[in-house]
Design an enzyme around this catalytic site. Structure first.
Site, PDB file in Angstrom:
ATOM      1  N   SER A  47       0.822  -1.220   0.000  1.00  0.00           N
ATOM      2  CA  SER A  47       0.000   0.000   0.000  1.00  0.00           C
ATOM      3  C   SER A  47       0.853   1.266   0.000  1.00  0.00           C
ATOM      4  CB  SER A  47      -0.932   0.024   1.213  1.00  0.00           C
ATOM      5  OG  SER A  47      -1.779  -1.089   1.184  1.00  0.00           O
ATOM      6  N   GLY A 219      -4.325  -2.171  -0.649  1.00  0.00           N
ATOM      7  CA  GLY A 219      -3.552  -1.911  -1.864  1.00  0.00           C
ATOM      8  C   GLY A 219      -3.237  -0.434  -2.013  1.00  0.00           C
ATOM      9  N   GLY A 221      -2.597   3.466  -3.751  1.00  0.00           N
ATOM     10  CA  GLY A 221      -3.167   4.437  -4.680  1.00  0.00           C
ATOM     11  C   GLY A 221      -4.648   4.710  -4.505  1.00  0.00           C
ATOM     12  N   CYS A 247      -9.154  -1.969   4.161  1.00  0.00           N
ATOM     13  CA  CYS A 247      -8.502  -0.759   3.654  1.00  0.00           C
ATOM     14  C   CYS A 247      -8.906  -0.451   2.209  1.00  0.00           C
ATOM     15  CB  CYS A 247      -6.998  -0.835   3.864  1.00  0.00           C
ATOM     16  SG  CYS A 247      -6.330   0.824   4.149  1.00  0.00           S
ATOM     17  N   LEU A 248      -8.037  -0.675   1.201  1.00  0.00           N
ATOM     18  CA  LEU A 248      -8.475  -0.451  -0.177  1.00  0.00           C
ATOM     19  C   LEU A 248      -9.727  -1.296  -0.447  1.00  0.00           C
ATOM     20  CD1 LEU A 248      -7.314   0.841  -3.054  1.00  0.00           C
ATOM     21  CD2 LEU A 248      -7.104  -1.573  -3.577  1.00  0.00           C
ATOM     22  N   PHE A 292      -7.076   7.630   1.511  1.00  0.00           N
ATOM     23  CA  PHE A 292      -8.428   7.840   0.993  1.00  0.00           C
ATOM     24  C   PHE A 292      -9.426   7.282   2.003  1.00  0.00           C
ATOM     25  CE2 PHE A 292      -5.663   7.919  -2.634  1.00  0.00           C
ATOM     26  CZ  PHE A 292      -6.218   8.841  -3.512  1.00  0.00           C
ATOM     27  N   HIS A 331      -6.557  -1.856   9.806  1.00  0.00           N
ATOM     28  CA  HIS A 331      -5.959  -3.169   9.523  1.00  0.00           C
ATOM     29  C   HIS A 331      -6.124  -4.131  10.691  1.00  0.00           C
ATOM     30  CE1 HIS A 331      -4.025  -2.345   5.645  1.00  0.00           C
ATOM     31  NE2 HIS A 331      -4.017  -1.100   6.098  1.00  0.00           N
ATOM     32  N   GLU A 333      -5.490  -7.138  10.710  1.00  0.00           N
ATOM     33  CA  GLU A 333      -4.371  -8.097  10.691  1.00  0.00           C
ATOM     34  C   GLU A 333      -3.122  -7.467  11.311  1.00  0.00           C
ATOM     35  OE1 GLU A 333      -5.065  -6.185   8.291  1.00  0.00           O
ATOM     36  OE2 GLU A 333      -3.251  -5.589   7.223  1.00  0.00           O
TER      37      GLU A 333
HETATM   38  N1  LIG Z   1      -3.637   0.284   3.034  1.00  0.00           N
HETATM   39  C1  LIG Z   1      -4.455   0.475   2.015  1.00  0.00           C
HETATM   40  O1  LIG Z   1      -5.103  -0.441   1.501  1.00  0.00           O
HETATM   41  C2  LIG Z   1      -4.517   1.877   1.458  1.00  0.00           C
HETATM   42  C3  LIG Z   1      -5.699   2.105   0.539  1.00  0.00           C
HETATM   43  C4  LIG Z   1      -5.535   3.328  -0.347  1.00  0.00           C
HETATM   44  N2  LIG Z   1      -4.419   3.175  -1.220  1.00  0.00           N
HETATM   45  C5  LIG Z   1      -5.389   4.568   0.517  1.00  0.00           C
HETATM   46  O2  LIG Z   1      -4.306   5.108   0.634  1.00  0.00           O
HETATM   47  O3  LIG Z   1      -6.355   4.996   1.092  1.00  0.00           O
END
Ligand SMILES: NC(=O)CC[C@H](N)C(=O)O
Length: 361
Positions: A47, A219, A221, A247-248, A292, A331, A333
């Site tokens: 990420s 992930g 971006g 998260c993403l 985000f 997270h 995890e």
């Molecule tokens: N850790 C992530 O999955 C980050 C998600 C997304 N890229 C963000 O920055 O918000």
């Protein structure tokens, strides 16, 4: 002999420091983390792709970097198979290190992946600036100048997602993991449970597979770049099979449901983010790394906010009102950070067991 490098920001800030890691130049989005430990995990978290990471903790490197240790081709130590950050900014860098598990110094590890580090920077002053102005584009410049570059304009998920399908574990519950840049601790958390895991690339049409539950990974971006994942997810939302996103993955669930996402001013990156479970007074301290968030106001009527960030009130997870679909922006995890919310993997698998019981002939 120390070499001088510069950190240049898009607002004109220029900070001189000392090079460690690779003596090379790199551009990215400059973000900060206030976590006090966990650089081996952070640096390998996909990420962070495209980001220059500023650590506020004053001394970095003193426990070195552990050696690799694999279990069924999965790292027991790192969050992926390489360093993903574009560059590292620290205050005091300690080349000297001491830890029973250390195999090399942080600087040598950065060199292996040609990633520059800059030390001798007042990272708390820099963080105050980033909190005031928001995340800024920047670059670490050694000899060669490089142009500023916004990684959020790239499809970073396509760059970090695996090329093919992989299978792990022999448990009773078949879980499809859509890998948009998954942290390996998510895989470890599933493999510690009664799961057979099918790990698929970000744009794989998983709707054609036979599975009991769907998992959407973290992930890098802007989540809106993942159009293919969102399209497949929209089909999965028509069914009743349990879905869990982190998260993403949470942002993708929000977008597929018809909601919107937005960029936070400077994001949440730390190990002590307080989140409240909606409808309770229960607060969990969580590990986070995101820029985000889902815009709660845009969620369709059949969705609710599941967790709320107690620092800024933003959405930390969503939940469908009637179907077994839920997600967390934080997270559970961990790796690194508190493990207090790992029970959410059990909640997901409970939903899978219930789904299987209701559909059993
Ligand atoms: N850790 C992530 O999955 C980050 C998600 C997304 N890229 C963000 O920055 O918000």
């Amino acid at each position: 002999m120390s070499q001088t490098v510069k950190l240049l920001l898009e607002d004109g800030t220029c900070i001189e420091g000392e090079s460690f890691g690779a003596f090379t130049s790199a551009a990215g989005e400059v973000v900060f983390s206030t976590a006090m430990t966990g650089y081996p995990e952070n640096l390998t978290d996909p990420s962070f792709a495209g980001q220059i990471l500023v650590l506020t903790t004053p001394m970095v490197g003193n426990y070195g970097v552990p050696g690799e240790d694999l279990y069924e081709s999965i790292s027991k130590i790192f969050e992926s198979d390489k360093i993903h950050i574009a560059g590292l900014v620290v205050s005091y860098y300690s080349e000297e290190h001491s830890h029973w598990h250390a195999a090399k110094s942080l600087g040598d590890w950065l060199k292996e992946y040609n990633i520059p580090g800059i030390c001798g920077v007042d990272t708390r002053m820099l963080t105050k600036k980033l909190r005031e102005k928001g995340a800024l584009l920047g670059k670490i410049v050694a000899e060669e100048d490089v142009p500023l570059h916004d990684p959020n304009c790239d499809n970073l998920v396509a760059q970090v997602s695996p090329a093919g399908v992989q299978h792990y574990g022999h448990g009773q519950h078949k879980i499809v993991l859509v890998d948009c840049g998954t942290k390996t601790n998510i895989i470890r958390c599933f493999l510690e449970r009664d799961v057979e895991l099918i790990r698929v690339p970000w744009d794989y049409d998983f709707t054609t597979l036979d599975y009991d539950g769907l998992f959407l990974s973290n992930g890098p971006g802007d989540p809106k770049m993942c159009e293919a994942t969102i399209a497949h997810l929209q089909k999965a939302l028509q069914q009743d099979k349990p879905i869990f996103g982190i998260c993403l993955g949470s942002q993708l669930m929000g977008l597929a449901a018809g909601g919107d996402t937005f960029k936070l001013k400077y994001g949440h990156r730390s190990h002590n983010q307080p989140v409240k479970l909606t409808g309770t007074q229960h607060c969990y301290i969580t590990s986070q790394n995101h820029g985000f968030a889902v815009d709660t106001a845009t969620l369709p009527a059949e969705w609710d906010m599941l967790f709320e960030n107690l620092n800024d009130g933003t959405c930390e997870g969503i939940k469908h009102k009637t179907k077994p679909f839920f997600s967390t922006q934080f997270h559970p995890e961990a790796a690194g950070g508190p493990q207090d919310t790992e029970f959410l993997f059990d909640d997901f698998l409970k939903a899978v067991v219930e789904y299987k019981a209701t559909t059993a002939k």
